[in-house]
Design a protein around this motif. Structure first.
Motif, mmCIF file in Angstrom:
data_model
loop_
_atom_site.group_PDB
_atom_site.id
_atom_site.type_symbol
_atom_site.label_atom_id
_atom_site.label_comp_id
_atom_site.label_asym_id
_atom_site.label_seq_id
_atom_site.Cartn_x
_atom_site.Cartn_y
_atom_site.Cartn_z
ATOM 1 N N SER A 233 0.903 -1.434 0.024
ATOM 2 C CA SER A 233 -0.036 0.024 0.031
ATOM 3 C C SER A 233 0.953 1.216 0.084
ATOM 4 N N ARG B 54 0.867 3.862 2.228
ATOM 5 C CA ARG B 54 0.274 3.903 3.569
ATOM 6 C C ARG B 54 0.190 5.386 3.685
ATOM 7 N N PHE C 12 -0.567 7.679 2.240
ATOM 8 C CA PHE C 12 -1.493 8.440 1.599
ATOM 9 C C PHE C 12 -2.919 7.663 1.928
ATOM 10 N N LYS C 13 -2.769 6.879 2.775
ATOM 11 C CA LYS C 13 -4.159 6.125 3.100
ATOM 12 C C LYS C 13 -4.662 5.367 1.943
ATOM 13 N N ASN C 14 -3.910 4.712 0.873
ATOM 14 C CA ASN C 14 -4.605 4.200 -0.051
ATOM 15 C C ASN C 14 -4.420 2.434 0.436
ATOM 16 N N LYS C 15 -5.627 1.918 -0.004
ATOM 17 C CA LYS C 15 -6.073 0.614 0.407
ATOM 18 C C LYS C 15 -4.868 -0.464 -0.082
#
Lengths: 112, 113
Positions: free
Chosen positions: B93, B95, B97-100
């Motif tokens: 991920s 992470r 960027f808080k991408n899944k």
């Protein structure tokens, strides 16, 4: 601390029937996910919810709907089941998107 | 577009030897990498992770190596045990960027006794 729970464990449906798969987590996670796993296909994301009140499509959303009922619960609905939806369905949760996900035990669904 | 690839569908190893599972990725924004283990009729379980600021992370018999320049990570299991026989998924991920997470297709590991 049960982690991620899913009901039911097994289900057989006839083509055209509807059903809802339930998922709940007790880890106070913000994000929740629904996957399906087919032989040789790995995990494919159906829908996810980054936080309470939001839902987004994954790679294979057609034929499914979801509801993030509250922070704990995320349900997956099949409105009119088709044989192509025969699969094992996994629910998962994570603190936030991008974090490690924790999976439930799965629901094995057969559509005849 | 497969951002995370596990090119070996299966691997067979003798008990006591090293198992090496490989994973390649294409997205240079990925900064967090994980391995999951899955037994039949169970959900995947988180095994080990590594942040992009490291090149190695060890947990008992399991070590994950990250080669950022090659966009490659590997999981080493030493020594391999019959109970390690399972499907192993790598995931990644972005992470920050808080991408899944994005998962690979999995590698079936069989450890022969």
């Amino acid at each position: 601390n049960a982690g991620v729970t899913q009901t039911p464990k097994f289900q057989v449906l006839k083509t055209g029937q509807s059903m809802t798969l339930q998922c709940a987590q007790d880890m106070n996670h913000n994000s929740m996910y629904w996957y399906r796993q087919d032989p040789g296909m790995g995990l494919r994301l159906i829908y996810y919810s980054a936080s309470e009140g939001t839902t987004d499509k994954g790679e294979v959303p057609n034929g499914y709907n979801v509801s993030r009922l509250n922070k704990r619960e995320f349900s997956l609905r099949l409105e009119s089941a088709a044989p192509s939806q025969t699969s094992v369905y996994f629910c998962a949760s994570s603190v936030d998107r991008g974090d490690e996900q924790y999976f439930g035990p799965g629901t094995r669904l057969t559509v005849t | 577009d497969q951002q995370v690839k596990q090119n070996s569908p299966s691997l067979s190893v003798q008990e006591g030897r090293i198992s090496i599972l490989n994973c390649d990725y294409t997205n240079s924004m990925f900064d967090y990498f994980l391995w999951y283990k899955k037994y039949p009729a169970e959900g995947p379980t988180f095994l080990i992770s590594i942040s992009s600021i490291k090149d190695k992370n060890e947990d008992g018999r399991f070590t994950v190596f990250l080669n950022k320049s090659a966009k490659h990570l590997s999981l080493h299991i030493v020594p391999s045990q019959p109970g390690d026989s399972a499907v192993y998924f790598c995931a990644a991920s972005a992470r920050r960027f808080k991408n899944k997470l994005v998962f690979g297709a999995g590698t079936i590991l069989r450890v022969k006794s």
